[in-house]
Design an enzyme around this catalytic site. Structure first.
Site, PDB file in Angstrom:
ATOM      1  N   ASN A   1      52.575 -50.419 -17.921  1.00  0.00           N
ATOM      2  CA  ASN A   1      52.272 -51.921 -17.815  1.00  0.00           C
ATOM      3  C   ASN A   1      50.844 -52.075 -17.648  1.00  0.00           C
ATOM      4  O   ASN A   1      50.347 -53.120 -17.708  1.00  0.00           O
ATOM      5  CB  ASN A   1      53.146 -52.484 -17.206  1.00  0.00           C
ATOM      6  CG  ASN A   1      52.931 -52.236 -15.674  1.00  0.00           C
ATOM      7  OD1 ASN A   1      51.971 -51.877 -15.064  1.00  0.00           O
ATOM      8  ND2 ASN A   1      53.789 -52.652 -14.549  1.00  0.00           N
TER       9      ASN A   1
ATOM     10  N   GLY B   1      45.716 -51.443 -11.535  1.00  0.00           N
ATOM     11  CA  GLY B   1      46.871 -50.643 -12.047  1.00  0.00           C
ATOM     12  C   GLY B   1      48.005 -50.651 -11.168  1.00  0.00           C
ATOM     13  O   GLY B   1      49.243 -50.422 -11.480  1.00  0.00           O
TER      14      GLY B   1
ATOM     15  N   ASP C   1      51.198 -52.101  -8.727  1.00  0.00           N
ATOM     16  CA  ASP C   1      52.185 -53.194  -9.273  1.00  0.00           C
ATOM     17  C   ASP C   1      53.530 -53.213  -8.268  1.00  0.00           C
ATOM     18  O   ASP C   1      53.337 -52.385  -7.303  1.00  0.00           O
ATOM     19  CB  ASP C   1      52.855 -52.800 -10.820  1.00  0.00           C
ATOM     20  CG  ASP C   1      53.047 -51.265 -10.654  1.00  0.00           C
ATOM     21  OD1 ASP C   1      53.702 -50.596  -9.696  1.00  0.00           O
ATOM     22  OD2 ASP C   1      53.137 -50.644 -11.863  1.00  0.00           O
TER      23      ASP C   1
ATOM     24  N   ASP D   1      46.794 -70.797  -0.015  1.00  0.00           N
ATOM     25  CA  ASP D   1      45.488 -70.648   0.097  1.00  0.00           C
ATOM     26  C   ASP D   1      44.735 -71.921   0.005  1.00  0.00           C
ATOM     27  O   ASP D   1      45.269 -72.862  -0.525  1.00  0.00           O
ATOM     28  CB  ASP D   1      45.139 -69.684  -1.724  1.00  0.00           C
ATOM     29  CG  ASP D   1      43.677 -69.291  -1.736  1.00  0.00           C
ATOM     30  OD1 ASP D   1      43.389 -68.493  -0.998  1.00  0.00           O
ATOM     31  OD2 ASP D   1      43.155 -69.762  -2.744  1.00  0.00           O
TER      32      ASP D   1
ATOM     33  N   GLU E   1      45.530 -71.543   4.966  1.00  0.00           N
ATOM     34  CA  GLU E   1      44.142 -70.977   4.882  1.00  0.00           C
ATOM     35  C   GLU E   1      43.219 -71.814   5.388  1.00  0.00           C
ATOM     36  O   GLU E   1      42.725 -72.639   4.230  1.00  0.00           O
ATOM     37  CB  GLU E   1      43.855 -69.899   3.751  1.00  0.00           C
ATOM     38  CG  GLU E   1      42.325 -69.380   3.823  1.00  0.00           C
ATOM     39  CD  GLU E   1      41.723 -69.009   2.504  1.00  0.00           C
ATOM     40  OE1 GLU E   1      40.961 -68.194   2.366  1.00  0.00           O
ATOM     41  OE2 GLU E   1      42.121 -69.580   1.542  1.00  0.00           O
TER      42      GLU E   1
END
Length: 638
Positions: free
Chosen positions: A144, A166, A168, A333, A362
């Site tokens: 993927n 990369g 995951d 966030d 946050e």
């Protein structure tokens, strides 16, 4: 006849043109499905399709009715349907039909039986959170990495520090033994939703689809499977969400549903990042508006939570992921950048569905006095009303620990590392609930706690011990147990490094004991021992704290249960200097009974800190740390 025929033909052509102009489509409905039996009987459906705004929807299903339809003043390609779902409505699939003139569109919509009515565990001071950036932890599915099928298929390239690497969800799932053996009880993943952005947005904070896991991380089913696997091990899951902004490639940013969907009319306006202006009694409206309505960065359009349709969408999205995947908590966030009253209502809406759920925000402030204003029940609330936020992040603690450069400064009676932290904890009374502070040494937005690997772990061990033994909810950043180091000067990617061994082609594997250095194994073993012990000691998880002002560079504090029938206290002793220290322990008699025998949790050794028949002294080596609990003395056999 010719004239009449021409007129008739012209009329037919006009009718054909009108019919063609009235054609519309329904391309997408969000949320993609919903559940029966929710506490809130109202469901908003966001409908997207060419010129769908004016179409008239109908529903024919027992217990489901259309309450209203919102057609906003932005693009004609959006429509908001508000359904009422009665308690008697049964799970099943029903048809929504839209008509506009002679045109008709139908779509199926599914109501599922509710699964999480008594779920969503939340987290508390009983827990320790382990924060993972999925792109940098482990790559379990290299197939993927190219992002095939995305608008911006940015390929993984580990040579680019601030690029996609990369990692995951499958990579995380393959290393659950590592996480579990460490001893953490909750995993906080940085955002996992789609970030289909030109630069890849590996960090996940530029959402382009709120109902889809980023395909480069996996699928919605992979997220559910990972959550189930963690739950099977007794580990909770915290989902990272962002309500303040989306990614600039989100359909909203390119085709706004209403003129006020994005702040500043959809035009870029940089925030001033002056969060203090929100609680400043002398603050100007200009500064407040620039703080809240400005964009975090150009690639992250600032959403307007004052728009009720947008806020309803975001609220439902939170509830969707609880029900769909089974998450236990949300880390929100950039919490203060969003509208305060809208966010307070959001907390209530989520808690109405899931009373045990936990939300941490946050709120990045340097001073405890300001941080405390953002916690629910604050004596002086930040904006003149209760934020309703259950848990806040203790950024002041993080900033103090960062500034101390890993406790290498000397501690004197009035200044230095341990005294500064003593002073920090002495201010916990300004919080409505100090046990609901998320305390941490570092995270993905800060320098690593250690900038370079140290020669000795003594100072690192003091920092980790303090984090795991003071009141509050500890949070660890992945790699801390492996002595990951670095600062943000080369870019944020430098503090979000790959875990060696998690990616194809790695020459050694730090997920294994054999792949780690002796010093890394020393760090991992130390942290794991503390974490596993913490699970067994209620005083250190839930107890109150009593501490003594540092004397001769030594800091002593205890954790104990006020109302326990069998109180097993914990005493922590730290030498904050690079010199040996011999201390008079008689000053600690109110927490250490003379002659009592204690066991050091870290070493297994026994010690009598306050002897009865000799001078009450204790000699500590440089940077020493001791975690003491009463020793279990076995009676001699008869």
């Amino acid at each position: 006849m010719k004239k009449a025929r021409v007129i008739a033909l012209a009329g037919a052509a006009m009718m054909t043109l009108t019919a063609m102009a009235a054609k519309f489509s329904v391309d997408n409905i969000e949320p993609p499905h919903w559940w029966t039996g929710m506490a809130d009987a109202t469901l908003q459906l966001q409908v997207h399709g060419a010129d769908v705004r004016a179409a008239v929807p109908t529903v024919d299903y027992p217990g489901v009715t259309i309450d209203s339809v919102a057609r906003l003043d932005g693009s004609p390609n959006w429509q908001y349907i508000y359904l009422k779902i009665s308690p008697q409505a049964k799970p099943g699939t029903f048809t929504i039909t839209w008509k506009d003139g002679r045109n008709k569109v139908t779509r199926k919509y599914e109501l599922r039986p509710r699964t999480m009515k008594s779920g969503a565990q939340g987290f508390s001071s009983d827990d320790v959170l382990y924060m993972i950036m999925p792109d940098r932890f482990a790559d379990g599915d290299p197939s993927n990495n190219d992002g095939v099928g995305m608008n911006f298929p940015v390929k993984a390239d580990r040579s680019i520090v601030n690029g996609r690497h990369g990692g995951d969800l499958k990579g995380i799932a393959e290393h659950l033994d590592f996480i579990d053996s460490l001893g953490v009880t909750a995993v906080w993943l940085n955002p996992v939703l789609e970030n289909d952005m030109p630069e890849g947005s590996y960090h996940g904070y530029a959402t382009t689809n709120y109902y889809r896991v980023d395909p480069r991380l996996g699928s919605n089913a992979d997220y559910k499977a990972l959550t189930d696997s963690l739950h099977a091990r007794g580990i909770k899951v915290v989902m990272d969400m962002i309500f303040n902004h989306s990614g600039s490639e989100h359909p909203w940013a390119k085709d706004m549903p209403s003129k006020d969907w994005i702040n500043n009319g959809g035009e870029y306006m940089q925030t001033n990042h002056k969060l203090m202006s929100l609680s400043d009694p002398y603050g100007s409206d200009y500064d407040r508006n620039m703080t809240r309505d400005g964009w975090f960065v150009r690639e992250m359009p600032d959403l307007n939570q004052l728009n009720p349709h947008l806020m309803r969408y975001l609220t439902q999205n939170s509830i969707f992921w609880v029900e769909e995947v089974g998450i236990d908590a949300i880390r929100m966030d950039t919490y203060p950048y969003a509208d305060g009253k809208a966010m307070a209502r959001w907390v209530s809406d989520v808690e109405r569905e899931y009373p045990n759920f936990t939300i941490v925000g946050e709120c990045w402030f340097a001073e405890p006095a300001v941080e405390a204003q953002w916690q629910r029940g604050a004596a002086i609330p930040a904006e003149g009303f209760d934020s309703n936020l259950p848990v806040v992040m203790d950024f002041p603690f993080m900033l103090k620990s960062q500034a101390l450069k890993n406790f290498t400064e000397e501690t004197t009676e009035w200044a230095g590392g341990l005294f500064n932290l003593y002073s920090h904890f002495a201010m916990d009374n300004i919080y409505a609930d100090p046990q609901r502070l998320l305390r941490f040494l570092d995270n993905h937005d800060t320098d690593r706690f250690i900038l370079t690997e140290p020669d000795s772990l003594d100072s690192w061990k003091q920092a980790v011990t303090m984090l795991l033994t003071v009141p509050g909810i500890p949070q660890l950043y992945y790699g801390t147990e492996l002595l990951m180091s670095g600062d943000r000067k080369p870019g944020d990617g430098n503090v979000r490094r790959d875990v060696p061994g998690g990616f194809p082609g790695d020459t050694h594997n730090e997920f294994t004991r054999a792949g780690r250095s002796d010093k890394q194994n020393e760090a991992y073993d130390f942290m794991s021992r503390l974490l596993q012990w913490r699970k067994t000691n209620e005083a250190v998880r839930r107890g109150t704290m009593k501490h003594f002002a540092p004397n001769n560079g030594v800091y002593v504090y205890t954790r104990y249960l006020k109302d326990a029938v069998e109180d097993i206290p914990v005493v922590v002793i730290m030498n904050g200097t690079s010199q040996p220290r011999t201390i008079d322990t008689s000053r600690y008699e109110e927490i250490i009974t003379p002659g009592s025998v204690w066991e050091d949790v870290l070493t297994g050794e026994t010690v009598t800190p306050v002897p009865e028949d000799e001078a009450p002294t204790l000699t500590l080596r440089p940077r020493a740390v001791m975690v003491l609990e009463p020793a279990l003395i076995m009676a001699p056999a008869e």
